[in-house]
Design a protein around this motif. Structure first.
Motif, PDB file in Angstrom:
ATOM      1  N   TRP A   3       0.844  -1.185   0.000  1.00  0.00           N
ATOM      2  CA  TRP A   3       0.000   0.000   0.000  1.00  0.00           C
ATOM      3  C   TRP A   3       0.882   1.239   0.000  1.00  0.00           C
ATOM      4  O   TRP A   3       1.805   1.358   0.817  1.00  0.00           O
ATOM      5  CB  TRP A   3      -0.932   0.002   1.214  1.00  0.00           C
ATOM      6  N   TYR A   4       0.552   2.166  -0.913  1.00  0.00           N
ATOM      7  CA  TYR A   4       1.310   3.396  -1.059  1.00  0.00           C
ATOM      8  C   TYR A   4       0.378   4.589  -0.885  1.00  0.00           C
ATOM      9  O   TYR A   4      -0.828   4.512  -1.133  1.00  0.00           O
ATOM     10  CB  TYR A   4       1.932   3.486  -2.458  1.00  0.00           C
ATOM     11  N   ARG A   5       1.008   5.681  -0.550  1.00  0.00           N
ATOM     12  CA  ARG A   5       0.293   6.954  -0.499  1.00  0.00           C
ATOM     13  C   ARG A   5       1.055   7.919  -1.391  1.00  0.00           C
ATOM     14  O   ARG A   5       2.292   7.926  -1.385  1.00  0.00           O
ATOM     15  CB  ARG A   5       0.244   7.468   0.940  1.00  0.00           C
ATOM     16  N   GLN A   6       0.320   8.719  -2.139  1.00  0.00           N
ATOM     17  CA  GLN A   6       0.970   9.656  -3.049  1.00  0.00           C
ATOM     18  C   GLN A   6       0.347  11.025  -2.875  1.00  0.00           C
ATOM     19  O   GLN A   6      -0.862  11.215  -3.053  1.00  0.00           O
ATOM     20  CB  GLN A   6       0.822   9.197  -4.503  1.00  0.00           C
ATOM     21  N   PHE A   7       1.175  11.999  -2.525  1.00  0.00           N
ATOM     22  CA  PHE A   7       0.741  13.382  -2.427  1.00  0.00           C
ATOM     23  C   PHE A   7       0.881  14.033  -3.799  1.00  0.00           C
ATOM     24  O   PHE A   7       1.664  13.565  -4.632  1.00  0.00           O
ATOM     25  CB  PHE A   7       1.561  14.117  -1.376  1.00  0.00           C
ATOM     26  N   PRO A   8       0.143  15.117  -4.031  1.00  0.00           N
ATOM     27  CA  PRO A   8       0.174  15.760  -5.342  1.00  0.00           C
ATOM     28  C   PRO A   8       1.584  16.089  -5.806  1.00  0.00           C
ATOM     29  O   PRO A   8       2.387  16.630  -5.047  1.00  0.00           O
ATOM     30  CB  PRO A   8      -0.659  17.023  -5.120  1.00  0.00           C
ATOM     31  N   VAL A  27      -8.993   3.286   6.428  1.00  0.00           N
ATOM     32  CA  VAL A  27      -8.560   4.530   7.057  1.00  0.00           C
ATOM     33  C   VAL A  27      -9.568   4.827   8.155  1.00  0.00           C
ATOM     34  O   VAL A  27     -10.734   5.114   7.874  1.00  0.00           O
ATOM     35  CB  VAL A  27      -8.497   5.683   6.043  1.00  0.00           C
ATOM     36  N   THR A  28      -9.148   4.704   9.395  1.00  0.00           N
ATOM     37  CA  THR A  28     -10.073   4.857  10.516  1.00  0.00           C
ATOM     38  C   THR A  28     -10.112   6.299  10.989  1.00  0.00           C
ATOM     39  O   THR A  28      -9.100   7.003  10.979  1.00  0.00           O
ATOM     40  CB  THR A  28      -9.667   3.950  11.677  1.00  0.00           C
ATOM     41  N   SER A  29     -11.304   6.723  11.376  1.00  0.00           N
ATOM     42  CA  SER A  29     -11.505   8.082  11.886  1.00  0.00           C
ATOM     43  C   SER A  29     -10.754   9.085  11.006  1.00  0.00           C
ATOM     44  O   SER A  29      -9.849   9.797  11.465  1.00  0.00           O
ATOM     45  CB  SER A  29     -11.027   8.183  13.331  1.00  0.00           C
ATOM     46  N   ALA A  30     -11.145   9.105   9.769  1.00  0.00           N
ATOM     47  CA  ALA A  30     -10.420   9.923   8.784  1.00  0.00           C
ATOM     48  C   ALA A  30     -10.538  11.410   9.090  1.00  0.00           C
ATOM     49  O   ALA A  30     -11.575  11.889   9.570  1.00  0.00           O
ATOM     50  CB  ALA A  30     -10.966   9.625   7.393  1.00  0.00           C
ATOM     51  N   HIS A  31      -9.464  12.116   8.821  1.00  0.00           N
ATOM     52  CA  HIS A  31      -9.417  13.570   8.983  1.00  0.00           C
ATOM     53  C   HIS A  31      -8.941  14.189   7.671  1.00  0.00           C
ATOM     54  O   HIS A  31      -8.367  13.485   6.824  1.00  0.00           O
ATOM     55  CB  HIS A  31      -8.500  13.938  10.143  1.00  0.00           C
ATOM     56  N   PRO A  32      -9.153  15.470   7.503  1.00  0.00           N
ATOM     57  CA  PRO A  32      -8.758  16.099   6.236  1.00  0.00           C
ATOM     58  C   PRO A  32      -7.303  15.845   5.833  1.00  0.00           C
ATOM     59  O   PRO A  32      -7.009  15.723   4.641  1.00  0.00           O
ATOM     60  CB  PRO A  32      -9.029  17.582   6.495  1.00  0.00           C
ATOM     61  N   GLU A  33      -6.422  15.719   6.799  1.00  0.00           N
ATOM     62  CA  GLU A  33      -5.013  15.482   6.474  1.00  0.00           C
ATOM     63  C   GLU A  33      -4.768  14.082   5.908  1.00  0.00           C
ATOM     64  O   GLU A  33      -3.680  13.806   5.388  1.00  0.00           O
ATOM     65  CB  GLU A  33      -4.108  15.707   7.690  1.00  0.00           C
ATOM     66  N   ASP A  34      -5.778  13.219   6.003  1.00  0.00           N
ATOM     67  CA  ASP A  34      -5.661  11.883   5.401  1.00  0.00           C
ATOM     68  C   ASP A  34      -6.038  11.895   3.921  1.00  0.00           C
ATOM     69  O   ASP A  34      -5.872  10.888   3.221  1.00  0.00           O
ATOM     70  CB  ASP A  34      -6.551  10.879   6.136  1.00  0.00           C
ATOM     71  N   SER A  35      -6.556  13.012   3.465  1.00  0.00           N
ATOM     72  CA  SER A  35      -6.909  13.132   2.048  1.00  0.00           C
ATOM     73  C   SER A  35      -5.660  12.923   1.207  1.00  0.00           C
ATOM     74  O   SER A  35      -4.625  13.555   1.430  1.00  0.00           O
ATOM     75  CB  SER A  35      -7.511  14.507   1.762  1.00  0.00           C
ATOM     76  N   SER A  36      -5.775  12.032   0.246  1.00  0.00           N
ATOM     77  CA  SER A  36      -4.603  11.690  -0.554  1.00  0.00           C
ATOM     78  C   SER A  36      -5.000  10.703  -1.633  1.00  0.00           C
ATOM     79  O   SER A  36      -6.167  10.326  -1.762  1.00  0.00           O
ATOM     80  CB  SER A  36      -3.529  11.069   0.354  1.00  0.00           C
ATOM     81  N   PHE A  37      -4.031  10.294  -2.406  1.00  0.00           N
ATOM     82  CA  PHE A  37      -4.207   9.261  -3.421  1.00  0.00           C
ATOM     83  C   PHE A  37      -3.539   7.999  -2.901  1.00  0.00           C
ATOM     84  O   PHE A  37      -2.340   8.013  -2.587  1.00  0.00           O
ATOM     85  CB  PHE A  37      -3.571   9.722  -4.734  1.00  0.00           C
ATOM     86  N   TYR A  38      -4.314   6.946  -2.733  1.00  0.00           N
ATOM     87  CA  TYR A  38      -3.791   5.692  -2.195  1.00  0.00           C
ATOM     88  C   TYR A  38      -3.729   4.663  -3.318  1.00  0.00           C
ATOM     89  O   TYR A  38      -4.694   4.483  -4.065  1.00  0.00           O
ATOM     90  CB  TYR A  38      -4.688   5.183  -1.061  1.00  0.00           C
TER      91      TYR A  38
END
Lengths: 116, 113
Positions: free
Chosen positions: A35-40, A81-92
């Motif tokens: 699993w990866y996360r990619q920021f803009p 993604v548990t108890s998601a917050h705006p900072e979790d916004s991303s491309f997974y």
């Protein structure tokens, strides 16, 4: 061959809710998924390695209680993604490994998560 | 430890011109090297891979890359750019038995008409 399906492709949720993302290998068995996360405009950041039937291995700095990974079968891994917050916004993005020792990975199309 | 450096975050070429995207790696063991392409809001598609066979690797869409151990490089080339080649390109090195990939920062390829 070697198709990886990721669902959903896009999800919008309210802050505090949980979101589940599925990653399936459609035409092969994958003992290992990633699993990866990619920021803009940035590269991919590995979050965790998921092995079928065992606990995921998280990279340093990734909260395992925030990002729950389950790899219950040879064709399915899920990221919650548990108890998601705006900072979790991303491309997974997920990937599945065909030959782990040769580092060959096939990638899903990604999930755009937006937390309001 | 392994690492990948992509020289040039943004490359612009004219349609029909040569494409050259640079990648240098660092690895203490014989590396597995990869080039991936990513279109907007999509996952990564494997272009080609080097896994210790021939040093000149041919991939999809007319791309190829040459592994040069002496220069620790794995540059990606295509003789003639198409508009459809405009995308983000990532070089990656495999970290051995863990199966992990370490990605470079990516290079945005722009193709001008």
């Amino acid at each position: 061959g070697a198709v990886v399906s990721q669902h959903p492709s896009r999800v919008i949720c309210k802050s505090g809710t949980s979101v589940k993302i599925e990653c399936r290998s459609l035409d092969f068995q994958a003992t290992t998924m990633f699993w990866y996360r990619q920021f803009p405009k940035q590269s991919l950041m590995l979050m965790a390695t998921s092995n079928e039937g065992s606990k995921a291995t998280y990279e340093q700095g990734v909260e395992k209680d925030k990002f729950l990974i389950n790899h219950a079968s040879l064709t399915l891994s899920t990221l919650t993604v548990t108890s998601a917050h705006p900072e979790d916004s991303s491309f997974y993005i997920c990937s599945a490994s065909v030959r782990v020792n040769q580092n060959i990975q096939y990638f899903g199309a990604g999930t755009r998560l937006s937390v309001l | 430890a392994q690492s990948v450096t992509q020289l040039g975050s943004h490359v612009s070429v004219s349609e029909g011109a040569l494409v050259l995207l640079r990648c240098n790696y660092s690895s203490s063991v014989p590396p597995y090297l990869f080039w991936y392409v990513q279109y907007p809001n999509q996952g990564l598609q494997l272009l080609l891979k080097y896994t210790s066979a021939a040093t000149l690797v041919k991939g999809i869409n007319g791309f190829e890359a040459e592994f040069k151990k002496s220069e620790t490089s794995f540059h990606l080339t295509k003789p003639s750019a198409h508009m459809s080649d405009a995308a983000e390109y990532f070089c990656a090195v495999g970290s051995g038995n863990t199966g992990k990939l370490i990605f470079g920062q990516g290079t945005t390829l722009q193709v001008k008409p």
